[in-house]
Write a protein that holds these residues in place. Structure first.
Motif, PDB file in Angstrom:
ATOM      1  N   GLY A  29      20.519  34.829  61.174  1.00 24.50           N
ATOM      2  CA  GLY A  29      21.703  34.257  61.806  1.00 24.50           C
ATOM      3  C   GLY A  29      22.273  35.214  62.840  1.00 24.50           C
ATOM      4  O   GLY A  29      22.569  36.370  62.529  1.00 24.50           O
ATOM      5  N   ALA A  30      22.423  34.741  64.073  1.00 27.83           N
ATOM      6  CA  ALA A  30      22.946  35.579  65.155  1.00 27.83           C
ATOM      7  C   ALA A  30      24.465  35.505  65.261  1.00 27.83           C
ATOM      8  O   ALA A  30      25.062  36.162  66.110  1.00 27.83           O
ATOM      9  N   GLY A  31      25.100  34.688  64.401  1.00 30.25           N
ATOM     10  CA  GLY A  31      26.555  34.569  64.473  1.00 30.25           C
ATOM     11  C   GLY A  31      27.001  33.729  65.645  1.00 30.25           C
ATOM     12  O   GLY A  31      26.238  32.920  66.191  1.00 30.25           O
ATOM     13  N   CYS A  32      28.254  33.943  66.047  1.00 37.12           N
ATOM     14  CA  CYS A  32      28.881  33.076  67.056  1.00 37.12           C
ATOM     15  C   CYS A  32      28.710  33.548  68.498  1.00 37.12           C
ATOM     16  O   CYS A  32      29.304  32.965  69.405  1.00 37.12           O
ATOM     17  N   GLY A  33      27.960  34.612  68.721  1.00 45.25           N
ATOM     18  CA  GLY A  33      27.744  35.073  70.083  1.00 45.25           C
ATOM     19  C   GLY A  33      28.262  36.472  70.334  1.00 45.25           C
ATOM     20  O   GLY A  33      27.700  37.223  71.131  1.00 45.25           O
ATOM     21  N   ASP A  34      29.350  36.860  69.672  1.00 46.56           N
ATOM     22  CA  ASP A  34      29.903  38.200  69.808  1.00 46.56           C
ATOM     23  C   ASP A  34      28.988  39.180  69.088  1.00 46.56           C
ATOM     24  O   ASP A  34      28.778  39.072  67.880  1.00 46.56           O
ATOM     25  N   LEU A 106      15.565  33.760  65.400  1.00 44.14           N
ATOM     26  CA  LEU A 106      16.972  34.063  65.636  1.00 44.14           C
ATOM     27  C   LEU A 106      17.737  32.781  65.969  1.00 44.14           C
ATOM     28  O   LEU A 106      17.457  32.108  66.960  1.00 44.14           O
ATOM     29  N   LYS A 107      18.718  32.471  65.103  1.00 47.21           N
ATOM     30  CA  LYS A 107      19.465  31.231  65.229  1.00 47.21           C
ATOM     31  C   LYS A 107      20.953  31.520  65.432  1.00 47.21           C
ATOM     32  O   LYS A 107      21.497  32.452  64.832  1.00 47.21           O
ATOM     33  N   GLY A 108      21.623  30.695  66.231  1.00 44.84           N
ATOM     34  CA  GLY A 108      23.060  30.818  66.364  1.00 44.84           C
ATOM     35  C   GLY A 108      23.746  30.514  65.052  1.00 44.84           C
ATOM     36  O   GLY A 108      23.286  29.679  64.261  1.00 44.84           O
ATOM     37  N   GLY A 109      24.855  31.207  64.774  1.00 40.93           N
ATOM     38  CA  GLY A 109      25.588  30.979  63.536  1.00 40.93           C
ATOM     39  C   GLY A 109      24.804  31.452  62.328  1.00 40.93           C
ATOM     40  O   GLY A 109      24.242  32.546  62.317  1.00 40.93           O
ATOM     41  N   ASP A 110      24.762  30.626  61.291  1.00 37.97           N
ATOM     42  CA  ASP A 110      23.996  30.928  60.078  1.00 37.97           C
ATOM     43  C   ASP A 110      22.770  30.024  60.045  1.00 37.97           C
ATOM     44  O   ASP A 110      22.869  28.831  60.355  1.00 37.97           O
ATOM     45  N   PRO A 111      21.617  30.548  59.663  1.00 40.28           N
ATOM     46  CA  PRO A 111      20.388  29.735  59.730  1.00 40.28           C
ATOM     47  C   PRO A 111      20.383  28.520  58.815  1.00 40.28           C
ATOM     48  O   PRO A 111      19.624  27.577  59.055  1.00 40.28           O
ATOM     49  N   ASN A 112      21.224  28.524  57.782  1.00 40.90           N
ATOM     50  CA  ASN A 112      21.202  27.408  56.837  1.00 40.90           C
ATOM     51  C   ASN A 112      22.477  26.572  56.844  1.00 40.90           C
ATOM     52  O   ASN A 112      22.719  25.807  55.913  1.00 40.90           O
ATOM     53  N   SER A 131       9.061  34.370  53.908  1.00 40.77           N
ATOM     54  CA  SER A 131      10.090  34.785  54.864  1.00 40.77           C
ATOM     55  C   SER A 131      11.370  35.082  54.098  1.00 40.77           C
ATOM     56  O   SER A 131      11.477  34.808  52.897  1.00 40.77           O
ATOM     57  N   GLU A 132      12.340  35.648  54.785  1.00 43.73           N
ATOM     58  CA  GLU A 132      13.640  35.912  54.180  1.00 43.73           C
ATOM     59  C   GLU A 132      14.744  35.405  55.109  1.00 43.73           C
ATOM     60  O   GLU A 132      14.573  35.320  56.325  1.00 43.73           O
ATOM     61  N   PHE A 133      15.895  35.061  54.503  1.00 43.82           N
ATOM     62  CA  PHE A 133      17.058  34.630  55.269  1.00 43.82           C
ATOM     63  C   PHE A 133      18.028  35.794  55.432  1.00 43.82           C
ATOM     64  O   PHE A 133      18.313  36.526  54.478  1.00 43.82           O
ATOM     65  N   ILE A 134      18.561  35.939  56.648  1.00 46.23           N
ATOM     66  CA  ILE A 134      19.628  36.904  56.920  1.00 46.23           C
ATOM     67  C   ILE A 134      20.841  36.096  57.372  1.00 46.23           C
ATOM     68  O   ILE A 134      20.792  35.421  58.406  1.00 46.23           O
ATOM     69  N   PRO A 135      21.932  36.109  56.612  1.00 50.43           N
ATOM     70  CA  PRO A 135      23.071  35.258  56.962  1.00 50.43           C
ATOM     71  C   PRO A 135      23.743  35.678  58.254  1.00 50.43           C
ATOM     72  O   PRO A 135      23.662  36.840  58.678  1.00 50.43           O
ATOM     73  N   GLY A 136      24.412  34.721  58.871  1.00 56.74           N
ATOM     74  CA  GLY A 136      25.195  34.988  60.075  1.00 56.74           C
ATOM     75  C   GLY A 136      26.559  34.346  59.949  1.00 56.74           C
ATOM     76  O   GLY A 136      26.774  33.475  59.104  1.00 56.74           O
ATOM     77  N   VAL A 137      27.488  34.757  60.799  1.00 54.31           N
ATOM     78  CA  VAL A 137      28.830  34.170  60.798  1.00 54.31           C
ATOM     79  C   VAL A 137      28.728  32.773  61.397  1.00 54.31           C
ATOM     80  O   VAL A 137      28.515  32.615  62.602  1.00 54.31           O
ATOM     81  N   THR A 138      28.865  31.762  60.551  1.00 51.67           N
ATOM     82  CA  THR A 138      28.745  30.390  61.030  1.00 51.67           C
ATOM     83  C   THR A 138      29.936  30.014  61.908  1.00 51.67           C
ATOM     84  O   THR A 138      31.017  30.616  61.818  1.00 51.67           O
ATOM     85  N   ALA A 139      29.756  28.999  62.756  1.00 58.08           N
ATOM     86  CA  ALA A 139      30.769  28.641  63.748  1.00 58.08           C
ATOM     87  C   ALA A 139      32.119  28.319  63.127  1.00 58.08           C
ATOM     88  O   ALA A 139      33.164  28.664  63.679  1.00 58.08           O
ATOM     89  N   ALA A 140      32.119  27.657  61.970  1.00 58.96           N
ATOM     90  CA  ALA A 140      33.394  27.301  61.341  1.00 58.96           C
ATOM     91  C   ALA A 140      34.228  28.538  61.064  1.00 58.96           C
ATOM     92  O   ALA A 140      35.441  28.560  61.310  1.00 58.96           O
TER      93      ALA A 140
END
Length: 286
Positions: A29-34, A106-112, A131-140
């Motif tokens: 998860g790449a988060g919200c862009g920041d 690499l996905k925006g927000g959280d991959p799931n 594979s493994e999941f790496i969490p990201g800051v989801t848009a909400a």
């Protein structure tokens, strides 16, 4: 923030990161862009990847963490525009895996969270690759925080529901279930469906004055926050000319955030002086 600074925060030198990996495939998860909202683990994996397969909402700052020799494959999907097909993305990931490369999807927000991360992980696993999941800051979370809107608030909202604005059940039962007591609603990718969302909620008994916030390009330098209510939601959406992603927050928490925003805008350094004086008079430490 530079690559070296990100890696210094992790406490792991760049040359050592690959040795510590358990998996060669990471769905990140790449988060919200920041870039400063990126997790340290995500930054470490990006900085040691052989291949990065990335979406449209991944910022240039985050991509700049990739090594010079890293292969970059853009597979972004944008509403109303030609987009990569999911089957093609799956096959690309598999081809990279077969080559034995360290791959970061690499996905925006959280991959799931509306990210199809598990669809890709299942495809890879069915073809023999873990594979493994790496969490990201989801848009909400990211957009609400940058807009100063709490998703839950004592006495106002005790739960939050995340809804995709592009595909949803249009039945009355569905809309009524979304209006459960003291619930905030967050619609992803919903600006183009704002009229249908407003119609569904109003038909389910929602108050026409229910507060609504549109957060465009949330958690980014060009964020735009637009307040309205459910009755004017469709007209407001049509007037938003932002090309980037727009998140919709519906519920009484929007009013809480709006009040906080107004108070924050009125605060200055001089206004703190009376409070400091009162604390000093009371003999309390400052």
């Amino acid at each position: 923030m530079k690559t070296a600074e990100i890696l210094e925060l992790t406490g792991v030198p760049k040359a050592e990161t690959r040795l510590q990996r358990t998996y060669k495939l990471a769905i990140v998860g790449a988060g919200c862009g920041d870039i400063e909202l990126l997790t340290l683990k995500a930054a470490r994996l990006i900085s040691s990847a052989d291949v990065i397969v990335y979406d449209a909402l991944v910022s240039d700052d985050i991509l700049s963490l990739a090594p010079e020799a890293c292969e970059l494959h853009f597979v972004g999907k944008r509403c109303g525009q030609p987009s990569a097909k999911q089957d093609d993305i799956n096959e690309l990931l598999l081809r990279c895996a077969v080559r034995g490369l360290s791959v970061v999807r690499l996905k925006g927000g959280d991959p799931n969270v509306f990210g199809r991360g598990c669809e890709e992980a299942l495809f890879l696993a069915r073809n023999g690759f873990a594979s493994e999941f790496i969490p990201g800051v989801t848009a909400a979370l990211g957009c609400a925080a940058s807009a100063g809107i709490p998703l839950t608030h004592r006495g106002v909202a005790r739960s939050v529901t995340l809804v995709t604005g592009t595909v949803f059940d249009d039945s009355a039962v569905c809309w009524q279930s979304l209006l459960s007591a003291q619930t905030s609603l967050v619609f992803y990718m919903g600006k183009e469906q704002a009229a249908k969302i407003a119609h569904g909620l109003l038909n389910a008994g929602a108050n026409v004055q229910l507060p609504v916030a549109f957060v465009s390009n949330g958690a980014r330098a060009k964020q735009i926050l637009t307040y309205t209510n459910l009755g004017n939601m469709a007209d407001t959406a049509r007037k938003i000319g932002v090309a980037g992603p727009t998140l919709i927050i519906v519920g009484a928490v929007v009013s809480v955030g709006k009040e906080l925003s107004g108070l924050m805008d009125s605060i200055s350094d001089t206004r703190a002086e009376p409070a400091l004086g009162r604390l000093a008079e009371a003999g309390k430490p400052v």
